[in-house]
Structure formats: C-alpha cells, structure tokens
Design a protein around this motif. Structure first.
Motif, mmCIF file in Angstrom:
data_model
loop_
_atom_site.group_PDB
_atom_site.id
_atom_site.type_symbol
_atom_site.label_atom_id
_atom_site.label_comp_id
_atom_site.label_asym_id
_atom_site.label_seq_id
_atom_site.Cartn_x
_atom_site.Cartn_y
_atom_site.Cartn_z
ATOM 1 N N TYR A 86 0.848 -1.179 0.000
ATOM 2 C CA TYR A 86 0.000 0.000 0.000
ATOM 3 C C TYR A 86 0.886 1.233 0.000
ATOM 4 O O TYR A 86 1.864 1.260 0.741
ATOM 5 C CB TYR A 86 -0.850 -0.040 1.266
ATOM 6 C CG TYR A 86 -1.795 1.105 1.421
ATOM 7 C CD1 TYR A 86 -3.030 1.074 0.823
ATOM 8 C CD2 TYR A 86 -1.447 2.210 2.171
ATOM 9 C CE1 TYR A 86 -3.918 2.120 0.978
ATOM 10 C CE2 TYR A 86 -2.326 3.260 2.326
ATOM 11 C CZ TYR A 86 -3.552 3.208 1.724
ATOM 12 O OH TYR A 86 -4.420 4.236 1.864
ATOM 13 N N TYR A 128 -2.835 -1.418 -7.251
ATOM 14 C CA TYR A 128 -4.148 -1.998 -7.071
ATOM 15 C C TYR A 128 -3.969 -3.504 -7.019
ATOM 16 O O TYR A 128 -3.262 -4.086 -7.838
ATOM 17 C CB TYR A 128 -5.059 -1.580 -8.227
ATOM 18 C CG TYR A 128 -6.475 -2.046 -8.053
ATOM 19 C CD1 TYR A 128 -7.229 -1.600 -6.978
ATOM 20 C CD2 TYR A 128 -7.048 -2.927 -8.931
ATOM 21 C CE1 TYR A 128 -8.531 -2.030 -6.794
ATOM 22 C CE2 TYR A 128 -8.348 -3.361 -8.765
ATOM 23 C CZ TYR A 128 -9.084 -2.901 -7.694
ATOM 24 O OH TYR A 128 -10.359 -3.337 -7.515
ATOM 25 N N ALA A 129 -4.577 -4.151 -6.072
ATOM 26 C CA ALA A 129 -4.273 -5.546 -5.759
ATOM 27 C C ALA A 129 -4.483 -6.507 -6.923
ATOM 28 O O ALA A 129 -3.790 -7.500 -7.031
ATOM 29 C CB ALA A 129 -5.082 -5.999 -4.550
ATOM 30 N N SER A 166 -0.297 -7.155 -7.494
ATOM 31 C CA SER A 166 -0.282 -7.891 -6.230
ATOM 32 C C SER A 166 1.134 -8.230 -5.805
ATOM 33 O O SER A 166 1.962 -8.605 -6.625
ATOM 34 C CB SER A 166 -1.057 -9.197 -6.360
ATOM 35 O OG SER A 166 -2.375 -8.944 -6.732
ATOM 36 N N SER A 179 -2.338 -4.136 1.988
ATOM 37 C CA SER A 179 -3.793 -4.260 1.977
ATOM 38 C C SER A 179 -4.133 -5.623 1.393
ATOM 39 O O SER A 179 -3.435 -6.120 0.507
ATOM 40 C CB SER A 179 -4.435 -3.169 1.128
ATOM 41 O OG SER A 179 -4.303 -1.929 1.769
ATOM 42 N N PHE A 186 -7.599 -8.352 0.264
ATOM 43 C CA PHE A 186 -9.020 -8.658 0.140
ATOM 44 C C PHE A 186 -9.176 -10.053 -0.448
ATOM 45 O O PHE A 186 -8.241 -10.632 -0.999
ATOM 46 C CB PHE A 186 -9.795 -7.603 -0.659
ATOM 47 C CG PHE A 186 -9.505 -7.582 -2.133
ATOM 48 C CD1 PHE A 186 -10.240 -8.353 -3.018
ATOM 49 C CD2 PHE A 186 -8.512 -6.767 -2.644
ATOM 50 C CE1 PHE A 186 -9.979 -8.317 -4.370
ATOM 51 C CE2 PHE A 186 -8.251 -6.726 -3.995
ATOM 52 C CZ PHE A 186 -8.980 -7.503 -4.872
ATOM 53 N N GLN A 221 -16.081 -8.259 -3.441
ATOM 54 C CA GLN A 221 -14.870 -8.215 -2.619
ATOM 55 C C GLN A 221 -15.237 -8.262 -1.150
ATOM 56 O O GLN A 221 -16.238 -7.706 -0.742
ATOM 57 C CB GLN A 221 -14.104 -6.919 -2.860
ATOM 58 C CG GLN A 221 -13.478 -6.815 -4.208
ATOM 59 C CD GLN A 221 -12.763 -5.485 -4.369
ATOM 60 O OE1 GLN A 221 -12.721 -4.666 -3.459
ATOM 61 N NE2 GLN A 221 -12.211 -5.264 -5.536
ATOM 62 N N ASN A 262 -14.290 -7.195 2.769
ATOM 63 C CA ASN A 262 -13.764 -5.949 3.299
ATOM 64 C C ASN A 262 -12.253 -5.932 3.045
ATOM 65 O O ASN A 262 -11.609 -6.969 2.984
ATOM 66 C CB ASN A 262 -14.054 -5.848 4.804
ATOM 67 C CG ASN A 262 -13.471 -7.016 5.579
ATOM 68 O OD1 ASN A 262 -13.576 -8.171 5.162
ATOM 69 N ND2 ASN A 262 -12.856 -6.738 6.703
ATOM 70 N N TRP A 263 -11.700 -4.759 2.848
ATOM 71 C CA TRP A 263 -10.248 -4.613 2.727
ATOM 72 C C TRP A 263 -9.685 -4.483 4.133
ATOM 73 O O TRP A 263 -10.263 -3.795 4.975
ATOM 74 C CB TRP A 263 -9.898 -3.358 1.948
ATOM 75 C CG TRP A 263 -10.058 -3.478 0.471
ATOM 76 C CD1 TRP A 263 -11.231 -3.591 -0.209
ATOM 77 C CD2 TRP A 263 -9.026 -3.489 -0.504
ATOM 78 N NE1 TRP A 263 -10.998 -3.672 -1.553
ATOM 79 C CE2 TRP A 263 -9.631 -3.600 -1.762
ATOM 80 C CE3 TRP A 263 -7.650 -3.397 -0.441
ATOM 81 C CZ2 TRP A 263 -8.911 -3.637 -2.950
ATOM 82 C CZ3 TRP A 263 -6.929 -3.427 -1.618
ATOM 83 C CH2 TRP A 263 -7.551 -3.555 -2.854
ATOM 84 N N GLN A 264 -8.563 -5.117 4.378
ATOM 85 C CA GLN A 264 -7.863 -4.958 5.646
ATOM 86 C C GLN A 264 -6.459 -4.464 5.343
ATOM 87 O O GLN A 264 -5.822 -4.919 4.389
ATOM 88 C CB GLN A 264 -7.775 -6.286 6.404
ATOM 89 C CG GLN A 264 -9.062 -6.694 7.045
ATOM 90 C CD GLN A 264 -9.402 -5.816 8.229
ATOM 91 O OE1 GLN A 264 -8.592 -5.571 9.107
ATOM 92 N NE2 GLN A 264 -10.615 -5.318 8.242
ATOM 93 N N THR A 265 -5.986 -3.554 6.164
ATOM 94 C CA THR A 265 -4.634 -3.032 6.029
ATOM 95 C C THR A 265 -3.846 -3.457 7.252
ATOM 96 O O THR A 265 -4.364 -3.451 8.369
ATOM 97 C CB THR A 265 -4.673 -1.497 5.899
ATOM 98 O OG1 THR A 265 -5.444 -1.170 4.737
ATOM 99 C CG2 THR A 265 -3.288 -0.918 5.758
#
Length: 172
Positions: A80, A84-85, A89, A111, A113, A126, A128-131
């Motif tokens: 991050y 963009y994942a 990636s 990040s 997902f 998707q 939730n996104w987690q950081t």
C-alpha cells in the motif's frame, strides 16, 4: 425414466423438450420448454488479520469467515499504496482454506481482500479490505533523547511518514 439431471451446465437460457413415445414408436409432437440456469452468488467473506507478531519474516495470518457455497477463495495482497491488488499484487493465489499465513513479507504497509468462488466459477463481491503493517526486526534507533517525560528516537530508515508514525505508535 421420467427425469434426467444435467451437471456442469453454465448459466444461461436453454430450450428442451420431452418426447413421450408409445410401444409402437409413435408419440405426440413434443412441446418445447425454456429452462433458465442461474447459480447463487456467494456472500462476501469478512477478513480479519492477526499475527504472532508483524515482524519481517514471522507469521502474519489472514483469516475470514467460511462462505457456505464457496469451493475456494482468491486472495490478493498489495503493498500500500503503490498498486491496485488485482494488477500489482505482492501476493495472490487461491486456497480452499479460510486462512493463509505468510512468513516472507518484507517491511511495509499492505492491503488484502478476498473473493469467494463457487464450483461453477461464480465470484462473490470483494470482502472488506484490511490493512496491516510488517516491521523489520532490527528497528533500532540511532539516537535517543528523553526530555519532558517523552522519548525522542531517531531511526535511520527510509519510509513514508504514515508508516513511520504507525511504527512509532506500535513501538510505544
């Protein structure tokens, strides 16, 4: 028989007919029926990130709830905020498990997902996104000063301001 089951049919509309034939080999002209095949979309997984510790080279575990009609899960982890994942990636893949553990993430902010995927290839939205953060084991200050009940430490590492702030908060 009076029924037939087809498996592995893709979503879409199909036409089918049943022709009943008597012992003499004759029967009425068949009537066509429209059949629509539609598969349920899996629900969106919910991620939580935990770790033994988030130091570089140690276990960072990402887990999520099981989705009832999922056959497997696609995961995407991106550093991050560089990318963009989907397209950039750091790690991506799939698993039948509801967790993945990484032991080789370098220091940085990440990040993640997840998508749940059914046997017929239907994707959930998707998750939730987690950081989360991963820190180097050897963050040792080059200079430390205690003044007015505060500790001021100088670390000689290149990183973003937000990463440095979060690191300092985590280190106390």
């Amino acid at each position: 028989g009076t029924s037939h089951t087809f498996s592995g049919i893709a979503e879409g509309s199909y036409w089918a007919y049943v022709n009943a034939i008597n012992a003499a080999g004759a029967g009425p002209w068949p009537e066509w029926y429209k059949v629509t095949v539609k598969y349920a979309t899996p629900s969106d997984p919910i991620i939580k990130v935990s770790s033994v510790n988030n130091f570089e080279g140690n276990n960072v575990k990402i887990s999520w709830n099981a989705v009832s009609n999922a056959s497997y899960y696609n995961y995407y982890i991106a550093e991050y905020p560089e990318g963009y994942a989907y397209t950039t990636s750091t790690k991506k893949g799939n698993t039948k498990s509801t967790s993945i553990t990484f032991n080789d993430l370098k220091s940085g902010k990440y990040s993640v997902f997840i998508h749940a995927v059914t046997a017929m290839g239907k994707w959930s939205g998707q998750s939730n996104w987690q950081t989360f953060y991963v820190y180097a084991k050897d963050y040792i200050p080059t200079k430390t000063v205690v003044k007015d009940d505060h500790i001021y430490a100088l670390y000689d590492y290149e990183m973003s301001w937000t990463f440095a702030r979060d690191l300092c908060n985590d280190l106390g």
